[in-house]
Design a protein around this motif. Structure first.
Motif, short mmCIF file in Angstrom:
data_model
loop_
_atom_site.label_atom_id
_atom_site.label_comp_id
_atom_site.label_asym_id
_atom_site.label_seq_id
_atom_site.Cartn_x
_atom_site.Cartn_y
_atom_site.Cartn_z
N UNK A 1 -3.13 0.46 -9.89
CA UNK A 1 -4.35 0.28 -8.72
C UNK A 1 -4.26 1.66 -7.68
N UNK A 2 -3.57 0.79 -6.94
CA UNK A 2 -2.48 1.45 -5.57
C UNK A 2 -2.09 2.62 -5.20
N UNK A 3 -1.62 2.43 -6.83
CA UNK A 3 -0.88 4.18 -6.89
C UNK A 3 -1.50 5.47 -7.46
N UNK A 4 -2.91 5.26 -7.92
CA UNK A 4 -3.81 6.34 -8.51
C UNK A 4 -4.87 6.17 -7.54
N UNK A 5 -4.73 5.21 -5.59
CA UNK A 5 -6.24 5.48 -5.38
C UNK A 5 -7.67 4.69 -5.73
N UNK A 6 -7.34 3.61 -7.09
CA UNK A 6 -8.57 3.30 -6.73
C UNK A 6 -8.77 2.29 -5.81
N UNK A 7 -7.41 1.60 -5.71
CA UNK A 7 -7.60 0.00 -3.66
C UNK A 7 -6.67 0.69 -2.83
N UNK B 1 10.80 1.61 -5.02
CA UNK B 1 10.02 2.37 -4.70
C UNK B 1 10.03 3.71 -3.53
N UNK B 2 10.03 4.42 -3.66
CA UNK B 2 9.59 5.70 -2.55
C UNK B 2 8.46 6.02 -1.98
N UNK B 3 7.30 5.13 -2.86
CA UNK B 3 5.95 5.23 -2.10
C UNK B 3 5.09 4.45 -2.01
N UNK B 4 5.46 2.53 -1.72
CA UNK B 4 5.12 1.50 -1.75
C UNK B 4 5.57 1.07 -0.38
N UNK B 5 4.47 0.44 0.57
CA UNK B 5 4.91 -0.07 1.81
C UNK B 5 4.50 -1.36 1.82
N UNK B 6 5.34 -2.04 2.94
CA UNK B 6 4.48 -3.28 2.97
C UNK B 6 3.64 -3.24 4.02
N UNK C 1 0.94 -1.25 0.02
CA UNK C 1 -0.28 0.13 -0.15
C UNK C 1 1.08 1.61 -0.23
N UNK C 2 -0.11 2.28 -0.17
CA UNK C 2 0.88 3.45 0.23
C UNK C 2 1.60 3.77 1.25
N UNK C 3 0.69 3.62 2.59
CA UNK C 3 0.99 4.11 4.00
C UNK C 3 0.46 3.40 4.46
N UNK C 4 1.13 2.62 6.00
CA UNK C 4 0.80 1.52 6.71
C UNK C 4 0.38 1.51 7.58
N UNK C 5 -0.79 2.38 7.61
CA UNK C 5 -2.14 2.37 8.37
C UNK C 5 -3.57 1.80 7.56
#
Length: 238
Positions: free
Chosen positions: A156-162, A179-184, A114-118
């Motif tokens: 889809x994660x990066x564009x906010x669709x998921x 990448x600098x925007x994705x995290x597990x 995801x983009x954030x860990x929360x």
């Protein structure tokens, strides 16, 4: 997935392979590092190198063909190629329709990205259609958003669709590392019985040849060398 697979099962009775012919190795060509199309327009990746070595050890003449993931099992069953070597996890559902060799990749963890860990992993979760990961998401109670290819899933994660994507760790890890925007997020989930070659149920002799070749690669350490080469030092080996 089950409905699609079972509707093609009857075709397997009429499709067969003669060992004197060329073996057509079916793959997706869109799933690095497992398989992809290189700059020369040729199938490349871990499974290309593995498949070529298996054909050599089995003394078979092989050629590579590509097919989109969502129809890869029906087109095997109908005789468009003779094997599936495309990062396909061994599952009971698929085994009802096609046969599998022993695994050439041990069971591995699937991960959420995801983009954030929360992020809420019970929200909208993207995955590739007709995979064990998409089945898991559908059964988890989250809202499943399916895509034809894994790169569309990540987009889809990066564009906010998921809210997040759920897929095989070996595919997602290099993407996250680069990448600098994705995290597990969430916990790793172990699914399936590892990755194996798919064949028609009528092609038992061909399956035995590939099984023997896989065994020989496990015994002499060649398979572990390939796994580490393509997936890194942390990859599970045999």
């Amino acid at each position: 997935m089950k409905t699609i697979l079972l509707s093609t099962a009857a075709l397997a009775l009429t499709a067969g392979f003669a060992l004197a012919d060329t073996v057509r190795m079916g793959t997706e060509g869109a799933y690095p590092p497992y398989n992809f199309i290189n700059d020369a327009g040729e199938v490349d990746g871990f499974e290309r190198e593995l498949g070529d070595e298996l054909c050599k050890r089995a003394e078979l003449t092989c050629e590579w063909v590509t097919n989109e993931w969502d129809s890869i099992i029906p087109n095997l069953v109908s005789g468009n190629y003779d094997t599936i070597i495309a990062g396909m996890s061994i599952t009971d559902e698929r085994d009802e329709v096609i046969d599998f060799t022993q695994n050439y990749i041990p069971p591995e963890e699937s991960l959420y990205v995801a983009l954030t860990d929360d992020v809420d992993i019970m929200g909208v979760i993207a995955s590739q259609t007709s995979t064990i990961q998409s089945s898991y998401v559908a059964e988890s109670g989250a809202t499943l958003l399916e895509f034809a290819t894994p790169d569309e899933m990540v987009a889809a994660v990066r564009n906010g669709e998921a809210d997040a994507a759920f897929f095989q760790g070996a595919y997602l890890k290099p993407i996250v590392e680069e990448s600098s925007d994705l995290t597990f997020v969430g916990d790793p989930i172990a699914l399936g019985g590892g990755v194996g070659m798919g064949l028609r149920e009528s092609d038992g002799e061909l399956r035995e040849k590939f099984d023997a070749a896989i065994t020989s690669m496990k015994e002499d350490g060649t398979l572990n060398t390939l796994l580490t080469k393509w997936f890194g030092e942390k990859q599970k080996t045999f």
